[in-house]
Motif scaffolding. Structure first.
Motif, mmCIF file in Angstrom:
data_model
loop_
_atom_site.group_PDB
_atom_site.id
_atom_site.type_symbol
_atom_site.label_atom_id
_atom_site.label_comp_id
_atom_site.label_asym_id
_atom_site.label_seq_id
_atom_site.Cartn_x
_atom_site.Cartn_y
_atom_site.Cartn_z
ATOM 1 N N UNK B 242 0.888 -1.215 -0.006
ATOM 2 C CA UNK B 242 -0.011 -0.176 0.055
ATOM 3 C C UNK B 242 0.963 1.281 0.145
ATOM 4 N N UNK B 351 -4.150 -1.086 -8.215
ATOM 5 C CA UNK B 351 -5.329 -0.469 -8.007
ATOM 6 C C UNK B 351 -5.454 0.963 -7.266
ATOM 7 N N UNK B 352 -6.379 1.616 -7.835
ATOM 8 C CA UNK B 352 -6.360 3.066 -6.994
ATOM 9 C C UNK B 352 -7.473 3.059 -6.052
ATOM 10 N N UNK B 353 -6.951 3.111 -4.850
ATOM 11 C CA UNK B 353 -7.763 3.204 -3.596
ATOM 12 C C UNK B 353 -8.595 4.506 -3.325
ATOM 13 N N UNK B 354 -7.956 5.428 -3.684
ATOM 14 C CA UNK B 354 -8.562 6.635 -3.677
ATOM 15 C C UNK B 354 -7.908 7.797 -4.327
ATOM 16 N N UNK B 355 -8.387 8.938 -4.844
ATOM 17 C CA UNK B 355 -7.740 9.840 -5.619
ATOM 18 C C UNK B 355 -8.221 11.225 -4.858
ATOM 19 N N UNK B 375 -3.954 7.148 -3.796
ATOM 20 C CA UNK B 375 -3.705 5.925 -2.926
ATOM 21 C C UNK B 375 -3.802 4.577 -3.617
ATOM 22 N N UNK B 376 -3.055 3.900 -3.467
ATOM 23 C CA UNK B 376 -2.602 2.823 -4.169
ATOM 24 C C UNK B 376 -2.420 1.563 -3.729
ATOM 25 N N UNK B 377 -3.272 0.386 -4.015
ATOM 26 C CA UNK B 377 -2.478 -0.865 -3.336
ATOM 27 C C UNK B 377 -2.210 -1.695 -4.807
#
Lengths: 510, 510
Positions: B242, B351-355, B375-377
Motif C-alpha cells: 500500500x 489499484x487506485x484506492x483513492x484519489x 492511494x494505491x494498493x
C-alpha cells in the motif's frame, strides 16, 4: 497582493485584485482624498455627517447573509437589498424571478443626459465560523494593524462593502440637496457565488435590456486598491466552464456500482483508472496545456498593444516577490515573467480543481472505488465560448471511446472584453488620476466574472469594476473592508464613497 | 457472502470470507455438531456449563477496544489480552515491544508430542458509532432474524469472537480435567488493522522463532462459515503493498506550494495534472493491468491443479449471483467467470484506492491545487515480493522522468502460500468433514493477510485460518458474531468452541 498566498480560499471576485499583474500601478505622491470640483464640498460634508449611519447600514446588510450555495436566507437577503435601493433613491425596484434565486432590476431617472449601469450581487460565499476571529455575520469593527479600522464579516469586501459605499454616495448627493448627475440602471443577482447560472434570466428581460442599452457601460462597485493604494483596471477577463468528469460503474456498466474490496481489481474494471486514462488525453504529455481537439481553433492571440500593456506591468513589478507570494520557483515551461503574464492573459487553460474518488481519509483503505470524479475548470479567451468549449470536450472524449465518462457542466460563461477607450474606462482612469493614482491597465484577467453578459452580444457595452478603497479575504476567513484607513494612500469608507460621487459627476459632464 | 455488497467497509480479515469463490462448498445433510471421539463428551459438557462465562469474557474483551490507528487504549487492550491468555492456561505470556504497538508471545507446554502455532490480533478497526444500531463497544446480545442470537460490537468477528471461542475450548478441556493434547505457541499483534508493520519485530525474536519452528503450522481462529454454513479453505493469499503517490509543488519545486487561484494554471505547472500523467504510465491503456517495468518478471502462473480447483469452485457457484452482489455487469476484459476467478487468484494488480487533491466538496472551487495524491494498493502473487515491487515502481517512474513524484509506501508484505497436503490443512479438512461440510479449496485469496511471516522464509511453515461459526461486518457498522445459531448448518459459539477442541485432539492424534 498579500492575498496571493491565501488563494485557496479565493474566487471570482478576489481574482480581480489578486491577479493584477503584481500590483504594478504607480502611486504618485501628495494629494488628499477630497472632491476637486468646486461643487462637491457639500456632498463630501454630507458623507462625513452620515458616516455612522452609512457604516451601520453596511453592518445591517452583512447581518442578513444570503448564501446561495446553501439556500440560506435568500428571500430575506433579496428583500433587504431591494429596500436598500429604494432608500437610496431608486424610484423603481423590481424583484425578477429566475429559475434560481431572484434578481433585482432597479432604475433611478434623474432626468440626466447620461445613464450609468450598475451590477450588484446580494449573495455571499459560505463560511466556516470556526475559522474566523470575529463571527462572520456580526460585522464587527476591528482595528487591523497597518490598515486602520476595518469591518470584518462575510461580504465585507465581496461585495456588500463597496456596494454600500456606492449607496452612501447616493444618500450624500441627496442630503446635499443635489440632483443626481446621471440616471442609474441597476441589475443585481443572488447567485454570483455559484457561478451566475441564471443571471441571463434577469438581464435578458426586454425591459431590462431596453434600460441597459441606454447606459454608458456598467460597473460593479469595487474596492480596487491594493494595500499600497495601487489600482489596476482590467479590460477584460477570461471566460470559464466548470464541470465534473465522472467515471462510475453505475453509469458505465463496467466496474463496480459501488466501492468493493480492492483485491477485486484483478477481476473488475476500475472507474478510477478509467478516469485517469480519459484525463490523460485532455492535456499535453507534460500536463501543461489543453490537448482537446480543436480547442485553439477560435483562440485570438494577444495583440501587440495588449503585449505592450503586459510588458509595462511586468517591468514595474517584482518577479521574485510574485513568485514568493505564489509559492513557486518556476513559471510553466520555464518561460520568462513577461511570457508567464502573457499566458495569464492569453492562454486558455484546463485545470484540475479537485480529484476525488474512493478513500480520501488518512492512510489507506483497500477498496476499488465505484466512482471517481475530476473537478475541472477551463478558462477561455476570445473568441472561445463556453457552450462550444463544452461541446468540444464532449466530442474529444467520445472520439477516443470515453463515451462512458460523464461531463457534467455546472456553470460557465464567455470571456469579457471592454474597449480601452470606452467612456467607462476613461472616466475610471480620470478619477483615479485625480487621486494621484496612475492605474495600470490589464488587457485581460486570468480569472473570470460574468461581465460577458454586458460586453457580449447582444448588449456589447463596456463593463468593469470601479471604486477606491481596500479590503480582502473574499471567500476566506476574516474578510474585511477598510472603514478608516491608516494608510494615506488607501481610501477609507468616506473617501471611497467620494470616488463614486466624482465618477457620477465626471460621467455626467462628458 | 452477503457482505460482498458492503465491501467498501471491509478489509483484510473479511476478505477471507468475502473472496471465497462464491461460497462454493457443498453442505451435506444430517450430522449434529457434537464431538465424535468418545472422550470429548465431558469437554462438550464443560463448554455448555461455561457458556455464560465464555460469552461474558468476549463481551468484556470487546469493551476494551484497542484501536491501533487511533492509538486508543492500546496498552490496556494488550494487557487485557495477556490476562485472557494466562487465564486460559498459557504458562508463559510475554509482552514483546516493537517499534509500534506491542505484540504478545505466549506458550503452553502440555508435554504433548505435537505443537500448534496460533496467530491472534488484539486490535480492532476504527468505528463511527453513529452508523451502529447498537453501540460498538457495548457488545450487546441481539436477536438477528435468520441468524439467531448474535453479539454486536467492533471486533465481534474480527477477531475477538473467534479468538475468545478458541480460549473457551482451552477452558473447557481444563474444566473437564483433561490435559491439552497439543502444546501451544501463540503470537499476537496489536497492529493487524494498520497493516502489521511491526509484526516481524515480534515473530523474528530468536525465542519466538525457536518456538514456532516446533509447530505443525499456525492458524488464526476464524468464523469460517458462510450464512449457509459453507466453508472454504484458502491455500494462500496475495501479497500487498500500500502506498501513496504524491505530487506536490512543495516537493517538486514546480507548481504552487499550496492551493492558488485556478486561473494561474496558465502560468504555473499543475501537480494534479503531473500526477495524472505519472499514473497514466503505470497501467495498460485500458487501465486494467499493471504496466510497470518488469512487474511480471517473477510472476508464477497458476498451475494446472490450481486452475482445476478454481474451475471446480466456479462450476458450483452462480456467476449471476456473484455479479449482482458486486454490482457489476462484466468481468474485466469481458473474460468468463472462470477466467475472472483465475485472475483473482493469479493476476497481480495495481489499484487506485483513492484519489484526493484540491477541492473535494460539493460543486466546484476555482483553485489550482498544490498537491494531489493517489492511494494505491498492489496485490502481489508468487514470486513477487513487497520490497522488490516497491523498488520497481520507483524505478519505473524515475526512468520516465517522474522523479518528483513521491512514492510513500505505508505497508505491505509478500504473498502467503500453504501446502495443500500440510498437516494444518488436512486436519482442518478432517474436522469440517466430520461436521458434514466438504470445504472448498481456494488456491489463493485475492486479498491479503500477513501469513507470509509464517509461510515465507525463514520459517516456511503452514499458515491459515480455522474454525466453525459465522459472523460478518468486519470494518463495517453492526459487526456481529453468532452466539446461538438459528440455522442448524451454522455453528453457534459452543459448537464453534467444540470445533477447536476437535482440531486439537485430531492434531494431537496424528
Amino acid at each position: 497582493m498579500t492575498d496571493d498566498t491565501n488563494a485557496s480560499t479565493l474566487d471570482r471576485r478576489d481574482v480581480l485584485q489578486m491577479l493584477a499583474l503584481g500590483g504594478a500601478a504607480l502611486a504618485l505622491p501628495g494629494s488628499a482624498f477630497a472632491g476637486k470640483a468646486p461643487d462637491l464640498g457639500a456632498i463630501r460634508a454630507a458623507i462625513t455627517a452620515q458616516h455612522e449611519a452609512n457604516v451601520r447600514r453596511l453592518q445591517d446588510w452583512i447581518r442578513v447573509p444570503g448564501i446561495a450555495a446553501e439556500n440560506h436566507d435568500m428571500p430575506k437577503a433579496c428583500q433587504f437589498t431591494q429596500d436598500l435601493l429604494t432608500d437610496a433613491g431608486f424610484q423603481q425596484v423590481t424583484r425578477i424571478e429566475t429559475r434560481g434565486h431572484p434578481g433585482i432590476f432597479a432604475t433611478l431617472d434623474a432626468g440626466a443626459k447620461r445613464t450609468l449601469g450598475l451590477y450588484f450581487m446580494y449573495d455571499v460565499k459560505q463560511v466556516d465560523p470556526r475559522e474566523w476571529s470575529s463571527p462572520p455575520f456580526e460585522a464587527a469593527l476591528v482595528d487591523k494593524p497597518g490598515f486602520g479600522k476595518v469591518i470584518v464579516g462575510r461580504g465585507a469586501v465581496n461585495q456588500k462593502g463597496p456596494e454600500a459605499t456606492f449607496l452612501a454616495a447616493l444618500h450624500a448627493i441627496r442630503a446635499a440637496g443635489r440632483k443626481l448627475p446621471v440616471n442609474l440602471v441597476l441589475v443585481a443577482e443572488g447567485e454570483e457565488e455559484i457561478g451566475s447560472p441564471h443571471f441571463g434570466d434577469v438581464v435578458h428581460r426586454p425591459e431590462v435590456m431596453d434600460a441597459l442599452r441606454r447606459c454608458d457601460g456598467v460597473f460593479m462597485p469595487f474596492a480596487a486598491q491594493s494595500p499600497d493604494g495601487d489600482v489596476e483596471i482590467a479590460l477584460g477577463s477570461k471566460g470559464i466552464i466548470e464541470l465534473e468528469l465522472v467515471s462510475s460503474g453505475a453509469h458505465s456498466g463496467r466496474g463496480p456500482a459501488k466501492d468493493v474490496h480492492s483485491s477485486l481489481k484483478a477481476a473488475l474494471d476500475s472507474p478510477a483508472w478509467r478516469l485517469v486514462q480519459a484525463l490523460h488525453t485532455l492535456v499535453t504529455p507534460d500536463g501543461n496545456d489543453p490537448a482537446i481537439d480543436g480547442w485553439f481553433d477560435e483562440v485570438q492571440p494577444l495583440s501587440a498593444h495588449e503585449k505592450d500593456l503586459i510588458a509595462t506591468s511586468t517591468a514595474r513589478s517584482s518577479e521574485a516577490t510574485r513568485m514568493k507570494s505564489l509559492g513557486v520557483q518556476h513559471w510553466v515551461h520555464d518561460v520568462s515573467y513577461r511570457e508567464a503574464m502573457e499566458r495569464l492573459a492569453g492562454q486558455p487553460t484546463i485545470n484540475i480543481e479537485g480529484l476525488v474518488g474512493g478513500y480520501i481519509g488518512q492512510g489507506g483503505k483497500t477498496i476499488l472505488p465505484g466512482r471517481a470524479v475530476a473537478k475541472i475548470d477551463c478558462r477561455l479567451v476570445p473568441n472561445q465560448t463556453a457552450q462550444a468549449s463544452a461541446a468540444k470536450l464532449r466530442a474529444h472524449l467520445d472520439k477516443r471511446g470515453f463515451t462512458d465518462i460523464e461531463v457534467n457542466v455546472t456553470g460557465g460563461y464567455d470571456p469579457t472584453t471592454t474597449e480601452e477607450h470606452s467612456r467607462l474606462i476613461e472616466v475610471s482612469q480620470a478619477i483615479y488620476r485625480r487621486h494621484s493614482i496612475e492605474p495600470g491597465l490589464n488587457p485581460r484577467l486570468g480569472g473570470s466574472w460574468p461581465g460577458y453578459i454586458f460586453t457580449g452580444a447582444p448588449l456589447k457595452m463596456a463593463g468593469g469594476h470601479f471604486g477606491l478603497g481596500h479590503g480582502s479575504g473574499a471567500h476566506a476567513p476574516d474578510e474585511y473592508y477598510v472603514i478608516e484607513s491608516a494608510n494615506p494612500k488607501v481610501a477609507g469608507f468616506d473617501d471611497a464613497a467620494m470616488s463614486y460621487v466624482e465618477f457620477l459627476y465626471e460621467l455626467g459632464a462628458r
